[in-house]
Design a protein around this motif. Structure first.
Motif, PDB file in Angstrom:
ATOM      1  N   HIS A 160       0.822  -1.213   0.000  1.00 10.71           N
ATOM      2  CA  HIS A 160       0.000   0.000   0.000  1.00 10.71           C
ATOM      3  C   HIS A 160       0.856   1.265   0.000  1.00 10.71           C
ATOM      4  O   HIS A 160       1.877   1.329   0.684  1.00 10.71           O
ATOM      5  N   ILE A 161       0.389   2.266  -0.750  1.00  9.72           N
ATOM      6  CA  ILE A 161       1.016   3.583  -0.760  1.00  9.72           C
ATOM      7  C   ILE A 161      -0.049   4.643  -0.570  1.00  9.72           C
ATOM      8  O   ILE A 161      -1.206   4.441  -0.938  1.00  9.72           O
ATOM      9  N   VAL A 162       0.357   5.772  -0.010  1.00  9.90           N
ATOM     10  CA  VAL A 162      -0.506   6.932   0.095  1.00  9.90           C
ATOM     11  C   VAL A 162      -0.067   7.899  -0.994  1.00  9.90           C
ATOM     12  O   VAL A 162       1.124   8.160  -1.150  1.00  9.90           O
ATOM     13  N   ILE A 163      -1.041   8.395  -1.751  1.00  7.75           N
ATOM     14  CA  ILE A 163      -0.748   9.337  -2.825  1.00  7.75           C
ATOM     15  C   ILE A 163      -1.455  10.654  -2.512  1.00  7.75           C
ATOM     16  O   ILE A 163      -2.628  10.668  -2.158  1.00  7.75           O
ATOM     17  N   LEU A 164      -0.699  11.754  -2.657  1.00 10.60           N
ATOM     18  CA  LEU A 164      -1.222  13.085  -2.381  1.00 10.60           C
ATOM     19  C   LEU A 164      -0.835  14.003  -3.526  1.00 10.60           C
ATOM     20  O   LEU A 164       0.341  14.122  -3.869  1.00 10.60           O
ATOM     21  N   SER A 165      -1.813  14.653  -4.135  1.00  7.57           N
ATOM     22  CA  SER A 165      -1.571  15.566  -5.241  1.00  7.57           C
ATOM     23  C   SER A 165      -0.732  16.745  -4.756  1.00  7.57           C
ATOM     24  O   SER A 165      -0.933  17.241  -3.650  1.00  7.57           O
ATOM     25  N   VAL A 166       0.172  17.197  -5.612  1.00  5.43           N
ATOM     26  CA  VAL A 166       0.951  18.398  -5.310  1.00  5.43           C
ATOM     27  C   VAL A 166       0.591  19.496  -6.305  1.00  5.43           C
ATOM     28  O   VAL A 166       1.413  20.290  -6.719  1.00  5.43           O
ATOM     29  N   SER A 167      -0.692  19.539  -6.635  1.00  2.43           N
ATOM     30  CA  SER A 167      -1.212  20.522  -7.577  1.00  2.43           C
ATOM     31  C   SER A 167      -1.004  21.928  -7.036  1.00  2.43           C
ATOM     32  O   SER A 167      -1.118  22.170  -5.836  1.00  2.43           O
ATOM     33  N   ARG A 168      -0.728  22.858  -7.952  1.00  2.00           N
ATOM     34  CA  ARG A 168      -0.541  24.261  -7.574  1.00  2.00           C
ATOM     35  C   ARG A 168      -1.890  24.967  -7.417  1.00  2.00           C
ATOM     36  O   ARG A 168      -1.947  26.102  -6.970  1.00  2.00           O
ATOM     37  N   ASP A 169      -2.967  24.334  -7.809  1.00  2.00           N
ATOM     38  CA  ASP A 169      -4.303  24.949  -7.719  1.00  2.00           C
ATOM     39  C   ASP A 169      -4.872  24.878  -6.324  1.00  2.00           C
ATOM     40  O   ASP A 169      -4.630  24.075  -5.541  1.00  2.00           O
TER      41      ASP A 169
END
Length: 169
Positions: A160-169
């Motif tokens: 399992h991995i945790v994914i988090l967006s690094v969007s500039r919005d």
């Protein structure tokens, strides 16, 4: 320490640019050997004419074999913005005869919801999500214009991995 990291990242980016002076580019192989993470592929084994990474609108995209962090993207499947963006890893960067740049990507597999509950689903204002560490077996095309952002990835277990967006919005 942060300033040193930023300076090193800028140097790496400059060395990857096509307008970098040839004499300085010769030093890239030395920098890659000295500063490459342990277990990273030897850059001298890669094809010289193969683009390692590309910069679009000030954002660096790389193949997973070159830099894992810059290969992690969220994109709209088939460019359909009515769908939820999916997490994927760039395996190849290539161009068409018309000059359009494309990515060949592999999607991260979603969780098997019958066996694992995503603890982040209870927090709609925190955009992290739990995924499988595995990828789909097939590659798919993604245009640069379909990419929403990079994402950060944290391995919480072997599966399992945790994914988090690094969007500039």
């Amino acid at each position: 320490m942060l300033r040193s990291y930023i300076k090193a990242a800028r140097l790496h980016r400059w060395l990857a640019r096509t307008d970098c002076p040839p004499a300085i580019q010769e030093c890239r192989a030395l920098f890659d050997k000295v500063y490459a993470p342990k277990g990273a592929p030897d850059p001298s084994q890669e094809l010289a004419e193969d683009p390692m990474d590309d910069i679009f609108d000030g954002i660096v995209y790389c193949r997973a074999s070159t830099h894992m962090g810059n290969s992690q993207i969220f994109f709209y499947p088939n460019g359909d913005k009515s769908l939820t963006p999916v997490a994927a890893s760039i395996k190849y960067i290539y161009g068409t005869l018309t000059g359009e740049m494309l990515f060949a990507v592999q999607r991260h597999l979603p969780l098997d919801n019958s066996r694992t509950i995503d603890p982040f689903s209870m927090y709609p204002d925190f955009p992290a999500k739990l995924y499988s560490t595995n990828f789909q077996s097939r590659l798919e095309k993604a245009k640069v214009s379909w990419v929403v952002s990079h994402f950060a990835r944290w391995a919480v277990s072997d599966s399992h991995i945790v994914i988090l967006s690094v969007s500039r919005d």
